[in-house]
Design an enzyme around this catalytic site. Structure first.
Site, PDB file in Angstrom:
ATOM      1  N   TYR A 266       0.934  -1.071  -0.078  1.00  8.01           N
ATOM      2  CA  TYR A 266       0.074   0.006   0.038  1.00  8.01           C
ATOM      3  C   TYR A 266       0.924   1.265   0.058  1.00  8.01           C
ATOM      4  O   TYR A 266       0.630   2.157  -0.801  1.00  8.01           O
ATOM      5  CB  TYR A 266      -0.826   0.057   1.260  1.00  8.01           C
TER       6      TYR A 266
ATOM      7  N   ASN B   6     -14.046   1.356  -3.993  1.00  6.87           N
ATOM      8  CA  ASN B   6     -14.168   1.188  -5.498  1.00  6.87           C
ATOM      9  C   ASN B   6     -14.096  -0.384  -5.827  1.00  6.87           C
ATOM     10  O   ASN B   6     -13.182  -0.925  -5.768  1.00  6.87           O
ATOM     11  CB  ASN B   6     -13.082   1.934  -6.057  1.00  6.87           C
TER      12      ASN B   6
ATOM     13  N   CYS C 180      -6.982  -5.588  -6.750  1.00  8.11           N
ATOM     14  CA  CYS C 180      -6.748  -5.211  -5.366  1.00  8.11           C
ATOM     15  C   CYS C 180      -6.043  -6.345  -4.549  1.00  8.11           C
ATOM     16  O   CYS C 180      -5.248  -6.032  -3.703  1.00  8.11           O
ATOM     17  CB  CYS C 180      -7.952  -4.595  -4.680  1.00  8.11           C
ATOM     18  N   HIS C 181      -6.190  -7.634  -5.312  1.00  7.83           N
ATOM     19  CA  HIS C 181      -5.576  -8.635  -4.493  1.00  7.83           C
ATOM     20  C   HIS C 181      -4.033  -8.621  -4.802  1.00  7.83           C
ATOM     21  O   HIS C 181      -3.328  -9.344  -3.837  1.00  7.83           O
ATOM     22  CB  HIS C 181      -6.120  -9.745  -5.021  1.00  7.83           C
TER      23      HIS C 181
ATOM     24  N   GLU D 114      -1.255 -16.709  -9.308  1.00  5.12           N
ATOM     25  CA  GLU D 114      -0.593 -15.718 -10.395  1.00  5.12           C
ATOM     26  C   GLU D 114       0.938 -15.986 -10.136  1.00  5.12           C
ATOM     27  O   GLU D 114       1.767 -15.529 -10.905  1.00  5.12           O
ATOM     28  CB  GLU D 114      -0.739 -14.301  -9.666  1.00  5.12           C
TER      29      GLU D 114
END
Length: 94
Positions: free
Chosen positions: A24, A47, A54-55, A82
Site C-alpha cells: 500500500y 471502489n 486489489c488482491h 498468479e
DNA sequence: TAGCTGACGCAAA
DNA sequence: ATTTGCGCCAGCT
C-alpha cells in the site's frame, strides 16, 4: 477529489503486472503520497472496480491485508495462482 | 468547518 | 514473535 489521488491509485494498481505484488505504501508513493497508505486502502474498499486487481496490493510487512471480494484467503489464493509465493499468511517479495 | 473512520506503516515495550 | 501506540492521508458524515 477522487481525480488526483484515488484515480492515480487505481491506475497504479491496474499497472501491477501479474505475479507481482505491491505494498500500500509503495502504491501510495507512486500515486504521489508516500504516507497515504491508509488512503489507498480506503480508495480500494470504496471502489468495487473489477479492473483493479486489489488482491495484488499487500501490506509492507508482507501481510495480505483485507479484501472486498472474498476475504484475505481468496486474496492469498489469487496471488498464489498468479505465481506469487505465499508464506503462511504473508507474501514473499522476490 | 470540524471530527471520525479506515484494506497502513513504523517504533517501542 | 506479538501487542500497543502514534502518525499519516483521503473520504465521508
Amino acid at each position: 477529489m477522487k481525480n488526483n489521488f484515488s484515480q492515480r491509485v487505481k491506475t497504479v494498481v491496474i499497472n501491477i503486472p501479474r505475479g507481482q505484488v505491491m505494498t500500500y505504501g509503495q502504491v501510495a508513493a507512486v500515486a504521489g503520497s508516500p504516507r497515504a497508505a491508509r488512503a489507498v486502502g480506503n480508495v480500494m474498499k470504496n471502489n468495487f472496480d473489477l479492473a483493479i486487481p486489489c488482491h495484488r496490493v499487500v501490506c509492507s510487512d508482507g501481510s495480505l491485508g483485507d479484501y472486498n471480494r472474498g476475504g484475505s484467503k481468496v486474496k492469498k489464493s489469487k496471488l498464489q495462482a498468479e505465481g506469487v509465493r505465499i508464506k503462511g499468511n504473508s507474501v514473499i517479495f522476490n
